[in-house]
Design an enzyme around this catalytic site. Structure first.
Site, short mmCIF file in Angstrom:
data_model
loop_
_atom_site.label_atom_id
_atom_site.label_comp_id
_atom_site.label_asym_id
_atom_site.label_seq_id
_atom_site.Cartn_x
_atom_site.Cartn_y
_atom_site.Cartn_z
N GLU A 150 36.92 25.93 45.87
CA GLU A 150 36.74 24.85 44.89
C GLU A 150 37.50 23.61 45.31
O GLU A 150 38.68 23.69 45.66
CB GLU A 150 37.28 25.29 43.52
CG GLU A 150 36.51 26.42 42.91
CD GLU A 150 37.03 26.77 41.51
OE1 GLU A 150 37.82 25.99 40.93
OE2 GLU A 150 36.64 27.83 41.01
N GLU B 66 28.74 22.92 39.63
CA GLU B 66 28.90 23.43 38.26
C GLU B 66 29.01 22.29 37.26
O GLU B 66 29.75 21.31 37.49
CB GLU B 66 30.17 24.31 38.19
CG GLU B 66 30.46 24.83 36.79
CD GLU B 66 31.46 25.97 36.77
OE1 GLU B 66 31.90 26.45 37.83
OE2 GLU B 66 31.82 26.39 35.64
N ASP C 243 36.02 34.38 41.15
CA ASP C 243 37.33 34.59 40.53
C ASP C 243 37.24 34.59 39.01
O ASP C 243 38.24 34.82 38.32
CB ASP C 243 38.37 33.60 41.06
CG ASP C 243 38.01 32.15 40.80
OD1 ASP C 243 36.96 31.89 40.19
OD2 ASP C 243 38.80 31.26 41.21
N ASP D 98 35.07 34.41 46.49
CA ASP D 98 35.90 33.24 46.18
C ASP D 98 37.27 33.32 46.84
O ASP D 98 37.92 34.38 46.82
CB ASP D 98 36.16 33.19 44.66
CG ASP D 98 35.23 32.24 43.95
OD1 ASP D 98 34.63 31.36 44.59
OD2 ASP D 98 35.08 32.40 42.72
N LYS E 174 33.78 30.99 49.28
CA LYS E 174 33.59 29.81 48.41
C LYS E 174 34.97 29.25 48.09
O LYS E 174 35.90 30.02 47.82
CB LYS E 174 32.83 30.22 47.14
CG LYS E 174 32.65 29.09 46.13
CD LYS E 174 31.58 29.42 45.12
CE LYS E 174 32.02 30.21 43.91
NZ LYS E 174 33.08 29.61 43.09
O1 KIV Z 1 34.01 32.37 39.93
C1 KIV Z 1 32.83 32.37 39.57
O2 KIV Z 1 32.31 33.34 39.05
C2 KIV Z 1 32.06 31.16 39.77
C3 KIV Z 1 30.82 31.01 38.96
C4 KIV Z 1 31.15 30.37 37.67
C5 KIV Z 1 29.77 30.28 39.69
O3 KIV Z 1 32.44 30.32 40.51
#
Ligand code: KIV
Length: 266
Positions: free
Chosen positions: A114, A181, A45, A84, A112
């Protein structure tokens, strides 16, 4: 190039071979990166900042993510595609299932998300329903307003121990990979040793199982001129983008990136 599978990525960890990942948002770069041998393409994202010009990832919608995932899928030459779940698209397991279905149908092979251990039930539900999941821990940019800025995480022992516990709980819930991260290198190492699934680091030192960078950062492209400490400009000394990508792959595989100057202090 044969297609990269999750089994192959897990084998790389077990053999001690570093895994390469870069962000990728479109077909032409998907073709370039995967043909050069980058194992994982992340539709991150961060496209909200890099492509759309926002100052955070919060404005990115699920429709944006679906669109860019479909673009990457069309250009991909065998790389493993991870997409994401954007801000507020996984605030319940049901919503996460609905959002992930759209990303997987657009071409993602893993999603993915968060956050911390409150997401274990979501990870369990997604995995049960055929969606491999990569929790993103440490600095989670979707929570920038809670953190009060983009800050290194896990410097205090208590916080480091909590992150290690979180990693183990995610593995127990079925997570297939972790992304960490902005943590000190010793914590990146400890996290990778604490779980059997691959741990991919960004700003987490040289000892994670793999590395990821934002593609445009490593090509030396920036609108703001603010370059995070963990970034190396791989275009330096190269004639073209293919050279920069190959140099990134070699530096990660040989363990020379990230170097000490790309790591946060303990
Ligand atoms: O969204 C993204 O590009 C990420 C990277 C910073 C790993 O999560």
């Amino acid at each position: 190039m044969p297609s990269i599978t999750l089994t192959h990525l897990k084998n790389l960890k077990h053999r001690g071979e570093k895994i390469t990942m870069l962000t990728c948002y479109d077909a032409i770069f998907a073709h370039e990166l995967s043909s050069a041998g980058v194992e994982m393409l992340l539709i991150g994202d961060t496209l909200g900042m890099i492509l759309q010009g926002h100052d955070s990832t919060l404005p990115v919608t699920l429709a944006d993510m679906v669109y860019h995932t479909a673009c990457v899928r069309r250009g991909n030459n065998g790389g493993f595609i991870i997409a994401d779940l954007s801000f507020m698209t996984f605030s319940s397991p049901e919503q996460a299932l609905h959002s992930s279905a759209q990303l997987m149908q657009a071409g993602a092979q893993m999603v993915k998300l968060e956050g911390g251990e409150w997401l274990c039930e979501t990870v369990r539900q997604l995995t049960r329903n055929g969606v491999p999941v990569c929790p993103h821990i440490g600095l989670t940019p979707q929570s920038v307003n809670v953190f009060g800025g983009f800050k290194v995480q896990g410097r205090e022992q208590k916080q480091a121990e909590a992150l290690i516990e979180t990693a183990k709980k995610f593995e127990g819930a079925g997570a297939a990979m972790l992304l960490v991260e902005a943590v000190p290198p010793s914590l990146g190492k400890a996290l990778s040793e604490a779980v059997t699934i691959p741990v991919i680091g960004i700003g987490a030192g040289p000892d994670t199982d793999g590395q990821v960078l934002v593609l445009h950062d490593m090509l030396g492209l920036s609108m703001t001129g603010r370059i995070p400490k963990f970034v190396r400009n791989f275009m330096k000394g190269q004639e073209d983008i293919q050279g920069a990508i190959k140099s990134y792959i070699a530096a990660v595989k040989d363990g020379i990136f990230p170097a000490p100057e790309h790591c946060y202090a303990e």
